[in-house]
Design a protein around this motif. Sequence first.
Motif, mmCIF file in Angstrom:
data_model
loop_
_atom_site.group_PDB
_atom_site.id
_atom_site.type_symbol
_atom_site.label_atom_id
_atom_site.label_comp_id
_atom_site.label_asym_id
_atom_site.label_seq_id
_atom_site.Cartn_x
_atom_site.Cartn_y
_atom_site.Cartn_z
ATOM 1 N N LYS A 250 0.794 -0.780 0.420
ATOM 2 C CA LYS A 250 0.562 -0.328 0.329
ATOM 3 C C LYS A 250 1.138 1.353 -0.101
ATOM 4 C CE LYS A 250 -3.925 2.020 2.154
ATOM 5 N NZ LYS A 250 -4.942 1.611 3.465
ATOM 6 N N GLY A 251 0.930 2.548 -1.010
ATOM 7 C CA GLY A 251 1.036 3.071 -0.848
ATOM 8 C C GLY A 251 2.560 4.045 -1.693
ATOM 9 N N VAL A 252 3.403 1.925 -2.356
ATOM 10 C CA VAL A 252 4.099 2.255 -2.421
ATOM 11 C C VAL A 252 4.645 1.834 -3.941
ATOM 12 C CG1 VAL A 252 6.528 1.054 -2.621
ATOM 13 C CG2 VAL A 252 5.294 1.050 -0.762
ATOM 14 N N LYS A 253 5.323 3.039 -4.488
ATOM 15 C CA LYS A 253 5.830 2.518 -6.293
ATOM 16 C C LYS A 253 7.168 2.358 -6.920
ATOM 17 C CE LYS A 253 2.281 5.808 -7.143
ATOM 18 N NZ LYS A 253 1.208 7.505 -7.576
ATOM 19 N N SER A 254 7.137 2.049 -7.412
ATOM 20 C CA SER A 254 8.458 1.528 -7.706
ATOM 21 C C SER A 254 9.662 2.970 -7.902
ATOM 22 C CB SER A 254 8.762 0.935 -9.070
ATOM 23 O OG SER A 254 9.713 0.531 -9.757
ATOM 24 N N GLY A 255 11.058 2.696 -7.763
ATOM 25 C CA GLY A 255 11.741 4.158 -7.555
ATOM 26 C C GLY A 255 11.257 4.866 -6.772
ATOM 27 N N GLN A 256 10.258 4.619 -5.619
ATOM 28 C CA GLN A 256 9.771 5.569 -4.089
ATOM 29 C C GLN A 256 11.356 5.166 -3.366
ATOM 30 O OE1 GLN A 256 6.598 4.700 -2.997
ATOM 31 N NE2 GLN A 256 6.369 5.786 -0.639
ATOM 32 N N THR A 257 11.686 5.587 -2.669
ATOM 33 C CA THR A 257 12.530 5.946 -1.346
ATOM 34 C C THR A 257 11.429 5.734 -0.236
ATOM 35 O OG1 THR A 257 13.641 8.312 -2.295
ATOM 36 C CG2 THR A 257 13.754 7.348 0.411
ATOM 37 N N LEU A 258 11.708 5.144 0.498
ATOM 38 C CA LEU A 258 10.761 4.631 1.951
ATOM 39 C C LEU A 258 11.843 4.304 2.946
ATOM 40 C CD1 LEU A 258 9.605 1.074 1.130
ATOM 41 C CD2 LEU A 258 8.367 3.282 0.387
ATOM 42 N N ALA A 259 11.217 5.038 3.929
ATOM 43 C CA ALA A 259 12.514 5.347 5.320
ATOM 44 C C ALA A 259 11.452 5.609 6.493
ATOM 45 C CB ALA A 259 12.484 6.993 5.362
ATOM 46 N N ASP A 260 11.613 7.118 7.366
ATOM 47 C CA ASP A 260 11.137 6.812 8.401
ATOM 48 C C ASP A 260 9.779 6.305 8.875
ATOM 49 O OD1 ASP A 260 13.468 7.656 9.772
ATOM 50 O OD2 ASP A 260 13.366 9.546 9.586
ATOM 51 N N GLU A 261 9.026 7.310 7.495
ATOM 52 C CA GLU A 261 7.542 6.506 8.199
ATOM 53 C C GLU A 261 6.767 5.137 7.812
ATOM 54 O OE1 GLU A 261 3.201 6.269 7.257
ATOM 55 O OE2 GLU A 261 4.899 5.731 5.577
ATOM 56 N N TYR A 262 7.466 4.538 7.456
ATOM 57 C CA TYR A 262 7.026 3.334 6.849
ATOM 58 C C TYR A 262 8.646 2.307 7.474
ATOM 59 C CZ TYR A 262 6.515 -0.626 3.699
ATOM 60 O OH TYR A 262 6.267 -2.213 3.068
ATOM 61 N N PHE A 263 9.707 2.988 8.004
ATOM 62 C CA PHE A 263 10.079 2.213 9.002
ATOM 63 C C PHE A 263 9.257 2.416 10.216
ATOM 64 C CE2 PHE A 263 12.944 2.339 12.961
ATOM 65 C CZ PHE A 263 12.538 0.395 13.165
ATOM 66 N N ASN A 264 9.249 2.905 10.880
ATOM 67 C CA ASN A 264 8.415 3.220 11.958
ATOM 68 C C ASN A 264 6.960 2.319 12.178
ATOM 69 O OD1 ASN A 264 10.665 4.712 12.984
ATOM 70 N ND2 ASN A 264 8.979 6.840 12.783
ATOM 71 N N SER A 265 6.099 2.475 10.972
ATOM 72 C CA SER A 265 5.095 1.953 10.817
ATOM 73 C C SER A 265 4.982 0.035 10.857
ATOM 74 C CB SER A 265 3.514 2.007 9.612
ATOM 75 O OG SER A 265 4.525 2.573 9.108
ATOM 76 N N ARG A 266 6.210 -0.262 9.797
ATOM 77 C CA ARG A 266 6.434 -1.447 9.349
ATOM 78 C C ARG A 266 6.755 -1.821 10.395
ATOM 79 N NH1 ARG A 266 3.566 1.741 6.036
ATOM 80 N NH2 ARG A 266 2.643 1.464 4.180
ATOM 81 N N MET A 267 7.888 -2.124 11.674
ATOM 82 C CA MET A 267 8.928 -2.468 11.924
ATOM 83 C C MET A 267 7.851 -3.151 13.202
ATOM 84 S SD MET A 267 10.654 -2.500 15.294
ATOM 85 C CE MET A 267 10.742 -0.448 15.829
ATOM 86 N N PRO A 268 6.753 -3.115 13.813
ATOM 87 C CA PRO A 268 6.276 -3.598 14.816
ATOM 88 C C PRO A 268 5.144 -5.054 14.423
ATOM 89 C CG PRO A 268 5.864 -1.063 14.751
ATOM 90 C CD PRO A 268 6.683 -1.348 14.083
ATOM 91 N N ILE A 269 4.713 -4.556 12.756
ATOM 92 C CA ILE A 269 4.520 -5.615 12.300
ATOM 93 C C ILE A 269 5.326 -6.753 12.391
ATOM 94 C CG2 ILE A 269 3.521 -6.380 10.274
ATOM 95 C CD1 ILE A 269 2.288 -3.342 10.288
ATOM 96 N N VAL A 270 6.263 -6.401 11.231
ATOM 97 C CA VAL A 270 7.382 -7.153 11.238
ATOM 98 C C VAL A 270 7.964 -7.964 12.251
ATOM 99 C CG1 VAL A 270 10.407 -7.965 10.949
ATOM 100 C CG2 VAL A 270 8.803 -5.962 9.160
ATOM 101 N N MET A 271 8.289 -7.374 13.617
ATOM 102 C CA MET A 271 8.584 -7.989 14.851
ATOM 103 C C MET A 271 7.808 -9.648 15.369
ATOM 104 S SD MET A 271 11.285 -6.584 15.366
ATOM 105 C CE MET A 271 12.590 -6.056 14.005
ATOM 106 N N LYS A 272 6.321 -8.662 15.409
ATOM 107 C CA LYS A 272 4.886 -9.608 15.567
ATOM 108 C C LYS A 272 5.034 -10.867 14.622
ATOM 109 C CE LYS A 272 0.107 -9.654 16.593
ATOM 110 N NZ LYS A 272 -1.255 -8.635 16.966
ATOM 111 N N ARG A 273 5.216 -10.936 13.500
ATOM 112 C CA ARG A 273 4.945 -11.943 12.719
ATOM 113 C C ARG A 273 6.491 -12.829 13.117
ATOM 114 N NH1 ARG A 273 1.070 -13.751 10.725
ATOM 115 N NH2 ARG A 273 1.488 -14.495 9.146
#
Length: 300
Positions: A250-273
Motif C-alpha cells: 500500500k502506497g509504494v511505487k517503484s523508484g520510491q524512497t522508503l524511510a522513517d514513516e514506512y519503517f516506524n509503522s511497519r517495524m512492529p508488524i515485522v517483529m510480531k510476525r
Amino acid sequence: MVVLWRLSSLLVALALVLVPRTHGWSKEGHVLTCRIAQGLLEPEAASAVENLLPDYANGDLSSLCVWPDQIRHWYRYRWTSPLHFIDTPDDACSYEYSRDCHDTHGVKDMCVAGAIQNFTSQLEHYREGTSDRRYNMTEALLFLSHFMGDIHQPMHVGFTTDEGGNTIAVRWFRHKSNLHHVWDREIILTALADYYEKNLDSLQEDLVGNFTNGIWFDDVASWKECDNLLPCLNKYATESINIACKWGYKGVKSGQTLADEYFNSRMPIVMKRIAQGGVRLAMILNLVFGDSQQGFAAAT
C-alpha cells in the motif's frame, strides 16, 4: 491429498555452505524464529530436536535455520525453490490453497503451506524409530523450521507478477533495495542498528518479553490454537497476504524512497510476525514430538 516427499541423506557439506544470498526472512529473522521456538519446546520435543541436529550444531536449531535458503539453487535441491513462497493473483489480496499452492508448472502442493504440511507429516514418523528409513528426519526438521519463518513473512504470500515485491525497486533510506528485501531484512537490520546496538540477543529478549508478559501476552493462546494443520497453515498464509496488501504494497511505487514513516509503522508488524512464527513452530514441534502422541489430525 498432499503428497509426501522423499529426501535423500543430508549432505556432509551442510555445515560449510558458501552461498551468501538469502531468501525469506533474513538470517537474523530465521535465527530469531528458531531461537524463540526452541526456547518454548517441552522436554520431549527438545530432546527430539537435539537428537536430530548434527553434532556440529551443538544443539542449536537456529544455527541451521537458514540452510534451506542456502541450498535451494543446488542441483540436488532445486526442486525446493518453489516451496519458499506462495504467489497469489495480483491485487486479489486473498489466498486459497486449491488456487494458489502450486509451482510455475501447475504442480499442486508446491508452495510453502504444502511444504510445511509435508515435512510435518514426515516428522510424525519419528516415533517409529530408526527402522523407518523413508524420510531424512534431520532435513525435514530444518525445512519445517525454515518454512514456518517464510510463511509468516508477509511478502512471501505476495502478488504473482511482481514476485512478492522482488521486482518493485525502491530505495531504503540511502541505498537501493526492493520491496521484498525491505521486509526480508532491511526493517530488521534498521531496528537492530537503531534500538539494539546490533545485538540480536537483546532484540530476542524484547520479542520474548512481549508475549510472555507484554503487549502480546493476551494473544499468544490464539496464536497456538491448531487441531488440524492445513487449515492453520491456510490461516497463517491469509494473515500474510492481508498484511502484504495493507502494509507492504500500500502506497509504494517503484523508484520510491522508503524511510522513517514506512519503517516506524511497519517495524512492529515485522517483529510480531517473527514472534508468531516462533511460537507456532514450537507448537507444531511439541505436538509432533510430545509424549501425548496427539499429533495433528491432518498429519499422517
